[in-house]
Write an enzyme that holds these catalytic residues in place. Structure first.
Site, short mmCIF file in Angstrom:
data_model
loop_
_atom_site.label_atom_id
_atom_site.label_comp_id
_atom_site.label_asym_id
_atom_site.label_seq_id
_atom_site.Cartn_x
_atom_site.Cartn_y
_atom_site.Cartn_z
N GLY A 10 0.84 -1.20 0.00
CA GLY A 10 0.00 0.00 0.00
C GLY A 10 0.87 1.25 0.00
N GLY A 13 -0.12 5.12 -1.32
CA GLY A 13 -1.16 5.91 -0.67
C GLY A 13 -0.61 7.09 0.11
N GLN A 14 -1.50 7.73 0.86
CA GLN A 14 -1.14 8.96 1.59
C GLN A 14 0.01 8.71 2.56
OE1 GLN A 14 -4.03 10.51 4.35
NE2 GLN A 14 -2.92 12.44 4.57
N ARG A 36 -1.39 0.20 -7.56
CA ARG A 36 -1.19 1.29 -8.53
C ARG A 36 0.20 1.90 -8.34
NH1 ARG A 36 -3.42 6.55 -5.66
NH2 ARG A 36 -3.45 5.81 -3.54
N TYR A 142 -15.49 0.05 8.05
CA TYR A 142 -14.05 0.33 8.24
C TYR A 142 -13.67 0.10 9.71
CZ TYR A 142 -9.82 3.31 8.44
OH TYR A 142 -8.56 3.82 8.64
N LYS A 146 -11.29 -2.83 11.32
CA LYS A 146 -10.06 -2.47 12.04
C LYS A 146 -10.10 -2.99 13.49
CE LYS A 146 -7.57 -0.09 9.04
NZ LYS A 146 -6.14 -0.32 8.76
#
Ligand code: NAD
Ligand code: SER
Length: 317
Positions: A10, A13-14, A36, A142, A146
């Protein structure tokens, strides 16, 4: 340079795009992976591989081929996107985590970092100064994924001796990569719109208080947690960490100190209900005591740094 071989899942990402760069300054081999492509800085500074965390064969192959000794598993579907596609959120957040936990045990990975969130708390949790241990009844997919993830992490530590470490990030604010579909993303967008148009329409109402943190604090805290001696890490589900809390109105006032004609209006949408189910502020005394967590940025310090950097080559293009 340290010698561990690090895998980031990941990484585009941010958080991943900044964590990858920070780890590449410390470790000789940091493999960035994602579905991506990452930004140019990550792409040009070291290896990138396309990896779907849900593909067990590719995950195992990547860990074995690169002799990975530490994993940072960041891939997830965030709160607002998750409410639009609960099946996808459950699959990525839950199956993805379980595959990583199993792969780490089977392939002898030494350490795993996996982030949790303030979304593990829910409407029945005390909202001010939310303690490390309290009522947890999340009502977003979400948050549910989590919270279950936290229990799995603790289980793998207790039963399989996996050195897994985690923090519950608050809303994270940064200028290098856009927010990933979270309820706290307004607090990033507000700076970009302030700089570009001197006007922002906020999707949360003006007095909605949420815990937040500037990305440099989050990256430093994450690495400090991972570098701490194992015996200091007493919580193996996830640590509360805290930096600042503010409302959109207070954040707008902070921006007006630097851009006096900045204007804000409010058009709350479905994310308002999500925000109202989360804590307003977080008690992080346990993290401070166990491994020395300490934030550095306050609201005005963050506002100044964001506004100084937006529009430079380091920022989102
Ligand atoms: P993000 O959405 O910006 O990045 C997540 C990355 O995961 C994306 O680049 C995406 O392409 C990738 N991804 C999605 N599905 C994947 C898959 N099947 N295989 C491989 N990669 C996949 O999210 P972020 O803000 O960087 O968050 C990273 C982690 O931190 C997440 O676990 C998130 O829950 C947690 N977190 C973030 C915040 C925040 O404010 N940013 C707050 C609390 C917790
Ligand atoms: N920033 C995240 C979100 O809003 C919190 O985990 O989804």
């Amino acid at each position: 340079m340290k010698n561990d071989n690090i895998l980031i899942i990941g990484a585009s990402g941010q958080i991943g795009s900044e964590l990858t760069m920070a780890l590449r300054k410390m470790y000789s081999q940091v493999i960035a992976t994602d579905l991506r492509e990452p930004n140019q800085e990550v792409m040009e500074s070291g290896p990138f591989e396309r990896l779907d965390v849900l593909n067990k064969t590719s995950l195992h192959y990547c860990i074995k081929r690169n002799n990975i000794t530490q994993v940072y598993h960041l891939a997830a579907i965030l709160s607002a996107t998750g409410e639009k596609n609960p099946e996808l959120a459950w699959r990525v957040n839950m199956k993805g985590l379980r595959q990583v936990l199993d792969a780490c045990v089977e392939l002898d990975v030494k350490k795993l970092f996996w982030p949790s969130t303030i979304a593990v708390f829910g409407p029945t949790t005390p909202r001010q100064n939310t303690p490390q241990w309290t009522v947890m009844e999340p009502n977003t997919i979400y948050g549910i994924s989590k919270q279950a993830g936290e229990r799995w992490c603790d289980y793998y530590f207790q039963k399989k001796n996996l050195d897994v470490r985690s923090v519950r990030y608050p809303g994270l604010i940064s200028y290098k990569t856009p927010g990933g579909g979270g309820t706290t993303d307004y607090a990033i967008d507000i700076y970009f719109e302030a700089k570009k148009n001197k006007h922002f329409t906020c999707f949360l109402s003006k007095n909605t208080r949420l815990p937040m943190m500037y990305m440099p604090d989050a990256i430093r805290g994450t690495i400090e947690l991972m570098e701490a001696p194992a015996e200091k890490i007493k919580v193996r589900s996830s640590y509360n960490i805290s930096a600042i809390d503010f409302t959109p109105k207070e954040q707008a006032a902070s921006i007006q100190k630097y851009i006096p004609d900045f204007k804000i209006d409010y058009a709350p949408d479905f994310r308002q209900k999500i925000a109202e189910s989360w804590p307003e502020s977080i008690d992080d005394a346990v993290a401070k005591n166990d491994w020395g967590w300490k934030p550095e940025f306050d609201l005005d310090g963050m506002t100044k740094d964001m506004l100084d950097n937006i529009g430079t080559t380091a920022a989102i293009v």
